[in-house]
Design a protein around this motif. Structure first.
Motif, PDB file in Angstrom:
ATOM      1  N   LEU A   1       0.831  -1.204   0.000  1.00 46.07           N
ATOM      2  CA  LEU A   1       0.000   0.000   0.000  1.00 46.07           C
ATOM      3  C   LEU A   1       0.870   1.260   0.000  1.00 46.07           C
ATOM      4  CD1 LEU A   1      -2.824   1.285   0.097  1.00 46.07           C
ATOM      5  CD2 LEU A   1      -2.710   1.165   2.585  1.00 46.07           C
ATOM      6  N   PRO A   2       1.387   1.661  -1.162  1.00 45.37           N
ATOM      7  CA  PRO A   2       2.072   2.950  -1.240  1.00 45.37           C
ATOM      8  C   PRO A   2       1.071   4.101  -1.210  1.00 45.37           C
ATOM      9  CG  PRO A   2       2.869   1.426  -2.912  1.00 45.37           C
ATOM     10  CD  PRO A   2       1.579   0.868  -2.370  1.00 45.37           C
ATOM     11  N   GLY A   3       1.571   5.280  -0.825  1.00 49.54           N
ATOM     12  CA  GLY A   3       0.718   6.462  -0.810  1.00 49.54           C
ATOM     13  C   GLY A   3       1.315   7.545   0.053  1.00 49.54           C
ATOM     14  N   PRO A   4       0.713   8.737   0.055  1.00 48.79           N
ATOM     15  CA  PRO A   4       1.214   9.829   0.889  1.00 48.79           C
ATOM     16  C   PRO A   4       0.988   9.532   2.372  1.00 48.79           C
ATOM     17  CG  PRO A   4      -0.851  10.454  -0.146  1.00 48.79           C
ATOM     18  CD  PRO A   4      -0.464   9.125  -0.729  1.00 48.79           C
ATOM     19  N   PRO A   5       1.739  10.186   3.268  1.00 50.25           N
ATOM     20  CA  PRO A   5       1.598   9.912   4.704  1.00 50.25           C
ATOM     21  C   PRO A   5       0.170  10.088   5.223  1.00 50.25           C
ATOM     22  CG  PRO A   5       3.548  11.247   4.301  1.00 50.25           C
ATOM     23  CD  PRO A   5       2.814  11.158   2.991  1.00 50.25           C
ATOM     24  N   THR A   6      -0.574  11.057   4.668  1.00 48.95           N
ATOM     25  CA  THR A   6      -1.941  11.298   5.153  1.00 48.95           C
ATOM     26  C   THR A   6      -2.829  10.076   4.941  1.00 48.95           C
ATOM     27  OG1 THR A   6      -2.368  12.356   3.019  1.00 48.95           O
ATOM     28  CG2 THR A   6      -1.941  13.793   4.876  1.00 48.95           C
ATOM     29  N   LEU A   7      -2.585   9.314   3.876  1.00 56.82           N
ATOM     30  CA  LEU A   7      -3.365   8.106   3.599  1.00 56.82           C
ATOM     31  C   LEU A   7      -3.173   7.105   4.732  1.00 56.82           C
ATOM     32  CD1 LEU A   7      -3.450   6.204   0.203  1.00 56.82           C
ATOM     33  CD2 LEU A   7      -3.022   4.974   2.313  1.00 56.82           C
ATOM     34  N   HIS A   8      -1.908   6.865   5.097  1.00 52.03           N
ATOM     35  CA  HIS A   8      -1.628   5.879   6.146  1.00 52.03           C
ATOM     36  C   HIS A   8      -2.086   6.374   7.517  1.00 52.03           C
ATOM     37  CE1 HIS A   8       1.369   5.049   2.883  1.00 52.03           C
ATOM     38  NE2 HIS A   8       0.724   3.917   2.969  1.00 52.03           N
ATOM     39  N   GLN A   9      -1.959   7.684   7.729  1.00 51.17           N
ATOM     40  CA  GLN A   9      -2.407   8.266   8.994  1.00 51.17           C
ATOM     41  C   GLN A   9      -3.908   8.071   9.163  1.00 51.17           C
ATOM     42  OE1 GLN A   9       0.130  10.515  10.833  1.00 51.17           O
ATOM     43  NE2 GLN A   9      -1.181   9.586  12.381  1.00 51.17           N
TER      44      GLN A   9
ATOM     45  N   ARG B   1       2.368  -5.730   4.304  1.00 51.92           N
ATOM     46  CA  ARG B   1       3.780  -5.941   4.633  1.00 51.92           C
ATOM     47  C   ARG B   1       4.704  -4.862   4.078  1.00 51.92           C
ATOM     48  NH1 ARG B   1       7.473  -7.259   1.303  1.00 51.92           N
ATOM     49  NH2 ARG B   1       6.913  -7.466  -0.886  1.00 51.92           N
ATOM     50  N   LEU B   2       4.214  -4.073   3.092  1.00 54.09           N
ATOM     51  CA  LEU B   2       5.080  -3.085   2.454  1.00 54.09           C
ATOM     52  C   LEU B   2       4.341  -1.763   2.254  1.00 54.09           C
ATOM     53  CD1 LEU B   2       7.613  -2.130   0.843  1.00 54.09           C
ATOM     54  CD2 LEU B   2       6.624  -3.263  -1.171  1.00 54.09           C
ATOM     55  N   VAL B   3       4.912  -0.698   2.789  1.00 57.36           N
ATOM     56  CA  VAL B   3       4.409   0.655   2.601  1.00 57.36           C
ATOM     57  C   VAL B   3       5.548   1.504   2.046  1.00 57.36           C
ATOM     58  CG1 VAL B   3       3.845   2.765   3.875  1.00 57.36           C
ATOM     59  CG2 VAL B   3       2.536   0.686   4.295  1.00 57.36           C
ATOM     60  N   VAL B   4       5.285   2.201   0.953  1.00 59.08           N
ATOM     61  CA  VAL B   4       6.250   3.163   0.425  1.00 59.08           C
ATOM     62  C   VAL B   4       5.550   4.514   0.417  1.00 59.08           C
ATOM     63  CG1 VAL B   4       7.760   3.817  -1.485  1.00 59.08           C
ATOM     64  CG2 VAL B   4       7.306   1.392  -1.042  1.00 59.08           C
ATOM     65  N   THR B   5       6.169   5.479   1.067  1.00 58.29           N
ATOM     66  CA  THR B   5       5.558   6.800   1.158  1.00 58.29           C
ATOM     67  C   THR B   5       6.601   7.845   0.796  1.00 58.29           C
ATOM     68  OG1 THR B   5       4.191   8.233   2.556  1.00 58.29           O
ATOM     69  CG2 THR B   5       6.042   7.122   3.637  1.00 58.29           C
ATOM     70  N   GLY B   6       6.181   9.073   0.709  1.00 55.96           N
ATOM     71  CA  GLY B   6       7.131  10.118   0.365  1.00 55.96           C
ATOM     72  C   GLY B   6       6.493  11.476   0.505  1.00 55.96           C
ATOM     73  N   ALA B   7       7.198  12.368   1.143  1.00 58.22           N
ATOM     74  CA  ALA B   7       6.743  13.751   1.307  1.00 58.22           C
ATOM     75  C   ALA B   7       7.836  14.459   2.074  1.00 58.22           C
ATOM     76  CB  ALA B   7       5.428  13.804   2.091  1.00 58.22           C
ATOM     77  N   ALA B   8       7.713  15.779   2.141  1.00 60.02           N
ATOM     78  CA  ALA B   8       8.693  16.515   2.934  1.00 60.02           C
ATOM     79  C   ALA B   8       8.558  16.139   4.407  1.00 60.02           C
ATOM     80  CB  ALA B   8       8.474  18.007   2.757  1.00 60.02           C
ATOM     81  N   VAL B   9       7.351  15.779   4.823  1.00 62.03           N
ATOM     82  CA  VAL B   9       7.116  15.483   6.234  1.00 62.03           C
ATOM     83  C   VAL B   9       6.585  14.064   6.379  1.00 62.03           C
ATOM     84  CG1 VAL B   9       5.902  16.203   8.317  1.00 62.03           C
ATOM     85  CG2 VAL B   9       6.530  17.906   6.611  1.00 62.03           C
ATOM     86  N   VAL B  10       7.383  13.182   6.978  1.00 59.57           N
ATOM     87  CA  VAL B  10       6.937  11.831   7.321  1.00 59.57           C
ATOM     88  C   VAL B  10       7.257  11.648   8.803  1.00 59.57           C
ATOM     89  CG1 VAL B  10       7.138   9.364   6.895  1.00 59.57           C
ATOM     90  CG2 VAL B  10       7.426  10.969   5.002  1.00 59.57           C
ATOM     91  N   PRO B  11       6.267  11.839   9.683  1.00 59.34           N
ATOM     92  CA  PRO B  11       6.563  11.772  11.117  1.00 59.34           C
ATOM     93  C   PRO B  11       7.124  10.404  11.523  1.00 59.34           C
ATOM     94  CG  PRO B  11       4.362  12.660  10.708  1.00 59.34           C
ATOM     95  CD  PRO B  11       4.861  12.125   9.408  1.00 59.34           C
ATOM     96  N   LEU B  12       8.143  10.415  12.383  1.00 60.60           N
ATOM     97  CA  LEU B  12       8.716   9.169  12.896  1.00 60.60           C
ATOM     98  C   LEU B  12       7.630   8.334  13.560  1.00 60.60           C
ATOM     99  CD1 LEU B  12      11.086   7.317  13.594  1.00 60.60           C
ATOM    100  CD2 LEU B  12      11.551   8.754  15.590  1.00 60.60           C
ATOM    101  N   ARG B  13       6.698   9.022  14.225  1.00 58.02           N
ATOM    102  CA  ARG B  13       5.617   8.302  14.903  1.00 58.02           C
ATOM    103  C   ARG B  13       4.781   7.492  13.906  1.00 58.02           C
ATOM    104  NH1 ARG B  13       2.503  12.361  18.189  1.00 58.02           N
ATOM    105  NH2 ARG B  13       1.611  12.900  16.173  1.00 58.02           N
ATOM    106  N   LEU B  14       4.623   8.019  12.689  1.00 55.49           N
ATOM    107  CA  LEU B  14       3.861   7.287  11.670  1.00 55.49           C
ATOM    108  C   LEU B  14       4.574   5.989  11.299  1.00 55.49           C
ATOM    109  CD1 LEU B  14       1.544   7.082   9.609  1.00 55.49           C
ATOM    110  CD2 LEU B  14       2.938   8.430   8.032  1.00 55.49           C
ATOM    111  N   VAL B  15       5.885   6.072  11.089  1.00 56.66           N
ATOM    112  CA  VAL B  15       6.670   4.875  10.771  1.00 56.66           C
ATOM    113  C   VAL B  15       6.549   3.859  11.905  1.00 56.66           C
ATOM    114  CG1 VAL B  15       8.988   3.997  10.275  1.00 56.66           C
ATOM    115  CG2 VAL B  15       8.287   6.214   9.368  1.00 56.66           C
ATOM    116  N   GLU B  16       6.674   4.336  13.141  1.00 54.26           N
ATOM    117  CA  GLU B  16       6.609   3.432  14.308  1.00 54.26           C
ATOM    118  C   GLU B  16       5.232   2.804  14.448  1.00 54.26           C
ATOM    119  OE1 GLU B  16       7.795   6.249  17.242  1.00 54.26           O
ATOM    120  OE2 GLU B  16       9.935   5.749  17.081  1.00 54.26           O
ATOM    121  N   ARG B  17       4.173   3.589  14.185  1.00 56.13           N
ATOM    122  CA  ARG B  17       2.810   3.056  14.305  1.00 56.13           C
ATOM    123  C   ARG B  17       2.516   2.030  13.219  1.00 56.13           C
ATOM    124  NH1 ARG B  17      -1.791   7.317  14.673  1.00 56.13           N
ATOM    125  NH2 ARG B  17      -2.956   5.473  15.374  1.00 56.13           N
ATOM    126  N   LEU B  18       2.983   2.277  11.993  1.00 56.46           N
ATOM    127  CA  LEU B  18       2.772   1.303  10.911  1.00 56.46           C
ATOM    128  C   LEU B  18       3.412  -0.023  11.268  1.00 56.46           C
ATOM    129  CD1 LEU B  18       3.327   3.604   7.796  1.00 56.46           C
ATOM    130  CD2 LEU B  18       1.216   2.373   8.332  1.00 56.46           C
TER     131      LEU B  18
END
Length: 532
Positions: free
Chosen positions: A277-285, A302-319
């Motif tokens: 499920l790739p997409g912008p951080p807001t999608l995963h949030q 099992r796989l997320v690819v995201t990209g933006a100027a802002v990707v909060p560390l908390r988002l990575v940890e929550r995923l």
């Protein structure tokens, strides 16, 4: 190297290699790779029958769907250059790109998000006199419009009728046409999103596309057993190339979703056992925060690819922690560089994934430069420049804009501000045009957004510069609060004064239900500036 030199080669190869593997799932429709290959050849035959020649531009203005995939790949197999149109365009914007690209054939959706695309295009193209039998008077190059539905106005054709027109074209003729292409042939013209001005068409070749997305699939670790929910729009490189093209390479199953809706995405992930499920951080949030998330089985992810100027560390940890996503990667790209410039590697530390967009992909160079073009030291900010196989051949029919953007020795000016660390990881801090100056200090909205995003009550945030009589400009933050949060503007400003340099602190805060975004997921700051 690969068994394909062009996209038509890839389509035929995947149809043979993954023949019985499920290729596309759309509602109750399920087709295999062999079935997809047959549909694409049929669409290519119809393009030949309608008079499409090698190098003709063929546009698609429609949301993500099986028909989009078949029409686009069919046109490219017939030797055409694909011109995807943004589904959020109004009729006049679509007509402008059709006119400037000289598109000969258009595939268009019927009605999407309550709008008749046919009617809006017809209104926009009503001016001028008919020429050369064009169905739309102001677009003389456009010889045919095919509506991807069962109904069409009298002077347009239905998808079914169009496909029937190719039934007399032998397969050998389709294969011969595809064989006229080589790696240096233009595969597509991707028009930029236009958030900072009139869209320009980045010209990309078959070889560039295939090399870039073979690298992407390798770095992401895409597998034949993967089931990929493609929410990123097909008109954007992230959706078409990191989606459709990448899946063709690995034989992964595509599940196109025409518009992002959290409930639909959750249902698709559970029902189709989506693993990618790739997409912008807001999608995963929004998936993580949805109240009914627990009612859906998301265990296959099992796989997320995201990209933006802002990707909060908390988002990575929550995923990773809450959803058990094994691989979370960030990447950076732009249309003018085939959609991919840098990417994290599997195994990178979560802090690297959250705070950077990874390192240059193989075959490319990334430099951060000062206004004279000289490289700055690691950690210092400047404009991001890119050189390599992925840099566009130029803007279509716009040599002046090309010369402004690509230097004689091949460096692409991205217009993005960033910094490289000692390991070569790129951190994007902002767009050059978004930077504002507070009392002589350069303030980068994306950096401020990242800092504000750490606040536990902030779900989404965008910052712009607004005029100030004393300091020249100051920051204004548009904030989406988390559900049930009672955060006030004074609270957030006081918190900001403790967490960041004074010149970065927003002087005003406006709470909003959501931020205005284009279909690529980018915040449209022009709308916010208009409100401010």
């Amino acid at each position: 190297m690969s068994d394909w030199e062009t996209i038509p080669d890839l389509v035929r190869w995947s149809a043979e290699r993954y023949a019985d593997t499920e290729a596309v799932v759309e509602g109750r429709t399920r087709i295999t790779y062999a079935g997809l290959g047959a549909r694409v050849e049929r669409a290519a035959a119809a393009c030949l029958a309608s008079g499409v020649r090698t190098g003709d531009r063929v546009a698609v203005w429609a949301p993500n769907s099986l028909d989009w995939i078949v029409a686009a790949l069919g046109a490219v197999t017939a030797g055409a250059v694909l011109v995807p149109l943004n589904t959020r365009f109004k009729g006049a914007e679509a007509a402008d790109v059709l006119r400037r690209s000289g598109a000969r054939l258009l595939f268009v959706t019927g009605t999407f998000l309550g709008t008749s695309y046919v009617a809006s295009l017809r209104r926009a193209a009503a001016e001028g006199a008919p020429a050369d039998g064009s169905p739309l008077p102001a677009l003389p190059a456009l010889k045919e419009v095919v509506v991807l539905s069962d109904d069409a106005p009298p002077d347009f054709r239905t998808w079914k009728d169009f496909l029937a027109g190719g039934e007399g074209v032998p397969a050998a003729e389709v294969h011969a046409r595809a064989a006229e292409l080589d790696g240096g042939s233009t595969s597509d013209i991707i028009y930029t999103s236009g958030t900072t001005g009139r869209p320009k068409g980045a010209v990309i070749t078959h070889a560039q596309t295939l090399r870039a997305y073979e690298i992407w699939t390798d770095l992401a670790g895409l597998r034949t057993t993967d089931r990929y929910l493609i929410v990123n729009p097909f008109f954007h490189t992230f959706g078409y190339k990191a989606g459709v093209i990448a899946c063709l390479m690995r034989g992964a199953t595509m599940v196109p979703q025409p518009v992002f809706n959290v409930e639909t995405a959750l249902a698709n992930i559970a029902a189709e056992q989506i693993s990618v499920l790739p997409g912008p951080p807001t999608l995963h949030q929004s998936l993580l925060d949805h109240p009914s998330r627990a009612a859906h089985d998301l265990s296959a992810l099992r796989l997320v690819v995201t990209g933006a100027a802002v990707v909060p560390l908390r988002l990575v940890e929550r995923l990773r922690g809450e959803l058990g996503v094994e691989t979370v990667l960030t990447a950076y790209g732009l249309s003018e560089a085939s959609g991919i410039v840098t990417m994290c590697r599997r195994g990178d530390d979560p802090s690297v994934i959250a705070s950077t967009s990874g390192r240059a992909i193989p075959g490319t160079e990334v430099r951060v430069a000062d206004p004279t073009g000289s490289p700055v030291r690691p950690g210092e900010t400047g404009e991001v420049l890119v050189r390599g196989f992925n840099v566009m051949r130029g803007y279509y029919d716009d040599p002046a804009a090309t010369a402004e953007t690509v230097t004689p020795d091949g460096w692409l000016h991205t217009g993005d501000v960033g910094a490289l660390d000692a390991s070569g990881n790129l951190r994007i801090t902002d767009r050059i045009k978004d930077m504002f100056i507070v009392g002589g200090f350069n303030a980068y909205p994306a950096e401020i957004e990242q800092l504000l995003g750490v606040h536990p009550d902030v779900a989404d945030v965008a910052v712009i510069g607004i005029p100030d009589p004393r300091l020249g400009e100051v920051g204004k933050a548009f904030v989406v609060r988390r559900p049930d949060a009672v955060l006030t503007a004074d609270d957030l400003i006081a918190w900001s004064r403790r967490e960041m340099a004074n010149y970065k602190v927003p002087r005003s805060v406006e709470f909003v239900g959501e931020l205005p975004r284009n279909a690529s997921g980018k915040v449209v700051k022009g709308v916010l500036r208009g409100r401010a």
